[in-house]
Design a protein around this motif. Sequence first.
Motif, PDB file in Angstrom:
ATOM      1  N   GLU A   1      -3.963   9.350  -0.082  1.00 32.58           N
ATOM      2  CA  GLU A   1      -4.171  10.102   0.984  1.00 32.58           C
ATOM      3  C   GLU A   1      -4.612  11.422   1.073  1.00 32.58           C
ATOM      4  O   GLU A   1      -5.316  11.463   1.600  1.00 32.58           O
ATOM      5  N   TYR A   2      -4.913  12.324  -0.349  1.00 36.16           N
ATOM      6  CA  TYR A   2      -4.649  13.430  -0.967  1.00 36.16           C
ATOM      7  C   TYR A   2      -5.368  13.214  -1.496  1.00 36.16           C
ATOM      8  O   TYR A   2      -5.436  12.794  -2.651  1.00 36.16           O
ATOM      9  N   ASP A   3      -6.679  14.088  -1.794  1.00 32.95           N
ATOM     10  CA  ASP A   3      -7.710  14.238  -2.612  1.00 32.95           C
ATOM     11  C   ASP A   3      -6.879  14.656  -4.547  1.00 32.95           C
ATOM     12  O   ASP A   3      -7.293  13.527  -5.265  1.00 32.95           O
ATOM     13  N   GLU A   4      -6.140  15.397  -4.501  1.00 33.67           N
ATOM     14  CA  GLU A   4      -5.176  15.082  -5.442  1.00 33.67           C
ATOM     15  C   GLU A   4      -4.575  13.820  -5.784  1.00 33.67           C
ATOM     16  O   GLU A   4      -3.800  14.053  -7.340  1.00 33.67           O
TER      17      GLU A   4
ATOM     18  N   PHE B   1       0.929  -0.892  -0.209  1.00 36.07           N
ATOM     19  CA  PHE B   1      -0.264   0.140   0.113  1.00 36.07           C
ATOM     20  C   PHE B   1       1.496   1.325  -0.115  1.00 36.07           C
ATOM     21  O   PHE B   1       1.653   1.533   1.413  1.00 36.07           O
ATOM     22  N   TRP B   2       0.613   1.791  -0.648  1.00 33.01           N
ATOM     23  CA  TRP B   2       1.637   3.299  -0.993  1.00 33.01           C
ATOM     24  C   TRP B   2       0.510   4.465  -1.317  1.00 33.01           C
ATOM     25  O   TRP B   2      -0.477   4.864  -2.315  1.00 33.01           O
ATOM     26  N   ALA B   3       0.588   5.790  -1.655  1.00 30.40           N
ATOM     27  CA  ALA B   3       0.929   7.422  -2.426  1.00 30.40           C
ATOM     28  C   ALA B   3       1.372   7.930  -2.799  1.00 30.40           C
ATOM     29  O   ALA B   3       2.942   7.694  -2.158  1.00 30.40           O
ATOM     30  N   ARG B   4       1.622   8.071  -4.235  1.00 31.38           N
ATOM     31  CA  ARG B   4       1.823   9.217  -4.274  1.00 31.38           C
ATOM     32  C   ARG B   4       3.042  10.310  -4.271  1.00 31.38           C
ATOM     33  O   ARG B   4       3.901  10.439  -4.478  1.00 31.38           O
TER      34      ARG B   4
END
Length: 228
Positions: free
Chosen positions: A151-154, A115-118
């Motif tokens: 994690e964030y909308d963008e 699991f990750w977010a850019r």
Amino acid sequence: MQLGPTALYKRIQKAGKADTSGTSGLDSIAPMAVRCGTASLSVRQAFMKSLRVAAMLVALSAAFIAVWPNLWTMASAQEPASGTPAPDLAGADHWFNSPPLTLEKLRGKVVLVEFWARECINCIHVLPHTKALYDKYGKDGLVVVGVHTPEYDEERDAKSLQAALNEFSITWPIAVDNDYRIWNAYGNRYWPAIYLIDRDGRIVYSHFGEGNYEETEKRVRVLLGEAS
């Protein structure tokens, strides 16, 4: 004994002086009262300072929860215990670098789910180690599946995610988990998070955050049968 007028006068005068000198006891009480009042004021000031500090801590906690809501509210299930069947990868909004995958299709393979977010800096630090595992053990049966949970909308934007995949040279399958379906199925609460799944589809190892790279590789080797 009867006193004469002169002796009686002196006795009265002496008594008067004693009474006068006795008022010095009242004078000594005044500084004590001042000191007690000062002490009470100091206690009140310390108490008010403690209240202000407590209020500040409450405000900081509220701000932290507001900034990081996903850490507290997104996970609706408990983290799977080691040795339990791994939740499936169904529910992704989109897949990059691969057609949709399921654990049923991957049965017999060792699977690393990450699991990750850019925009997560910790995730970015871990990516080179994930890539090293993929490059080194992919030919031996290791399947790496990245689950991109924003994690964030963008971070929900598909074009920006594709650009990030190109930037970080990510060529392994990526499931886009914008609606947190896979995240919730795993009961995950962290970015980054790694789950190792054995050939029978059971979670046998997990790690959260950066580090522990040698132990993770050791577990991969054991599952692949390359180390005892």
